[in-house]
Design an enzyme around this catalytic site. Structure first.
Site, mmCIF file in Angstrom:
data_model
loop_
_atom_site.group_PDB
_atom_site.id
_atom_site.type_symbol
_atom_site.label_atom_id
_atom_site.label_comp_id
_atom_site.label_asym_id
_atom_site.label_seq_id
_atom_site.Cartn_x
_atom_site.Cartn_y
_atom_site.Cartn_z
ATOM 1 N N CYS A 157 0.750 -1.151 0.129
ATOM 2 C CA CYS A 157 -0.459 -0.053 0.188
ATOM 3 C C CYS A 157 1.320 1.170 0.035
ATOM 4 C CB CYS A 157 -1.298 -0.095 0.678
ATOM 5 S SG CYS A 157 -2.376 -1.379 0.968
ATOM 6 N N CYS A 173 0.668 2.311 7.084
ATOM 7 C CA CYS A 173 1.038 1.530 6.991
ATOM 8 C C CYS A 173 1.063 0.637 5.222
ATOM 9 C CB CYS A 173 -0.250 0.548 7.360
ATOM 10 S SG CYS A 173 -1.714 0.417 7.284
#
Length: 475
Positions: free
Chosen positions: A139, A459
């Site tokens: 991500c 994250c």
């Protein structure tokens, strides 16, 4: 086995105490929106460093982020990436031959265009002499694209770099089973009819079972949603708190969309369809409706649902990054400086989604700043529980001392500065493209609100994380 975090967090404040702390910073949208208008420009020292090139972002764009399976479902990833690049060219009028390098991030690669940066660049009309490569870091893939651009410019290798990211979840690669793949490869090598018949005789129906991609950790075989559910439980975060935060995200995103604040979005004419002009996942609901949804991962007692999770999203983004002297020589007025950044990684089992907690204090120390210096926080919202767990961990001396080796907590971001134009829960999360959206949201907010420093954090799968300081360009 009982989660390590579940065991060790028994000494943290109880759910009621945490709820009390949140009541001092209400999740209601109206109070956050009023507070945002009160942000004042502060007089602070710039983060420029001697003998190091200043690197700026001139502007950035993104296609509308859409729910997977909607208007982009018949496209390929390079189509979206090309649209983002074309939108950036139109927005900035940068000459194509001036761009030294192009970098894109992506997570689930289309096998036909594994280097999607190159294919998109050629499709957008960039010179075939302009190198392009693709990076993947879950991500934070477009974060990696941007910081790679920063490194290329800082080292003097380049002056002008385009960085971006793309994800198309509407058409992810679905493979044959390994047994079927092996048989097909062996058949292609068979030279006689007898060899082919011998191989075919070994075929079984279960060979046809496909291998479906999953948002799961290879090292633990746990889905990210399951990990988020455990994390929320470990930090004693209730279902109601998660739903409240998700409602906040959607409500703030809706207001920002209606007021035209999401200026990084560029229209995209989908071939054979209408022009898409805005994100389609922003859907403010009610706590009553959200409470009706069943747990999505840990059933029947989990607290993570479709309503308080980010949704599978299609979209692409791109930003124009230059050395400051080059930008000024070309007549640009940059939006922001890209300053210090930090990558971190930790245990992918119990701390999979705590990247912002670990990265934030490190990047602040590197920049010589404190939480009080930050005017705009833009954190990636994978799940409401993930965001609230990070806020709680950042506000815990105990966690800082026992897990991070720090003497004291870094502190939790004030919600009146936090994701006030919505976040991934509402705007969407194309895995490879979110980082650029975060940076542009921070830069645009600083311009509008008169702040000086923004902090971007996210994250990522593998227990990794990223944080970056964005400094507003002086007016």
């Amino acid at each position: 086995m009982t989660s390590l975090l579940t065991y060790t967090f028994k000494n943290l404040p109880s759910t009621s105490q945490w709820a009390l702390r949140f009541s001092m910073r209400p999740l209601s949208c109206s109070s956050q929106l009023r507070a945002a208008a009160d942000v004042q420009t502060k007089s602070k020292q710039t983060l420029a460093k001697p003998n190091i090139r200043n690197i700026v972002v001139v502007d950035g764009v993104r296609t509308p982020f859409l729910l997977s399976g909607t208007s982009y479902k018949d496209l390929m990833p390079h189509d979206l990436a090309r649209a983002a690049l074309s939108g950036l060219l139109h927005r900035t009028s940068v000459p194509k031959d001036v761009v030294d390098y192009i970098i894109f991030g992506t997570v689930i690669q289309e096998v036909k265009t594994s280097n999607v940066a190159r294919e998109a660049a050629l499709g957008a009309g960039f010179s075939d002499k302009t190198p392009a490569h693709t990076v993947t870091m879950a991500c934070i893939s477009s974060n990696q694209a941007m910081t790679t651009a920063v490194s290329l410019i800082a080292s003097g290798q380049c002056d002008v770099v385009v960085a971006g990211g793309v994800e198309l979840m509407s058409d992810v690669p679905i493979r044959h089973s390994r047994k079927m793949r092996k048989m097909m490869l062996d058949l292609s090598k068979a030279k006689t009819l007898g060899q082919r018949l011998s191989l075919i005789s070994k075929f079984r129906l279960n060979f046809l079972s496909p291998e479906l991609p999953a948002v799961a950790e290879f090292s633990t075989n746990e889905t990210m949603g399951h990990s988020a559910d455990r994390l929320a439980a470990a930090f004693a975060i209730s279902r109601l708190e998660q739903d409240e935060y998700a409602l906040r995200s959607h409500s703030l995103a809706k207001k920002a969309q209606d007021e035209g604040l999401l200026s990084d979005v560029v229209p995209f004419k989908v071939p054979g369809k209408d022009t898409v002009t805005q994100d389609n996942g922003i859907r403010p609901s009610s706590l009553e409706q959200m409470a009706k949804l069943k747990p999505a991962f840990i059933k029947p007692y989990g607290t993570v649902t479709a309503a308080n999770s980010s949704f599978l999203t299609d979209g692409a983004s791109a930003v124009l990054i230059l050395a400051e002297e080059k930008a000024l020589a070309m007549g640009y007025k940059p939006k922001a400086y890209l300053r210090d950044f930090m990558y971190v990684s930790q245990d992918p089992k119990d701390q999979l989604l705590l990247g912002p907690t670990y990265a934030t204090p490190k990047v602040l120390e590197k920049a010589g700043l404190t939480m009080n210096d930050i005017d705009a926080f833009e954190f990636h919202e994978a799940f409401s529980g993930q965001i609230l767990a990070n806020l709680k961990a950042m506000d815990s001396d105990w966690f800082a001392q026992n897990y991070m080796g720090r003497k004291a907590k870094v502190g939790s971001p004030p919600l009146e500065k936090f994701n006030i134009w919505g976040g991934s829960l509402s705007l969407g999360h194309p895995f490879g493209a979110t980082g650029c959206r975060l940076v542009m949201a921070a830069a645009n907010r600083l311009q509008k609100e008169g702040g000086q420093y923004g902090l971007v954090a996210a994250c990522a799968a593998g227990g990794q994380g990223h944080a970056m300081i964005v400094e507003a360009y002086p007016k």
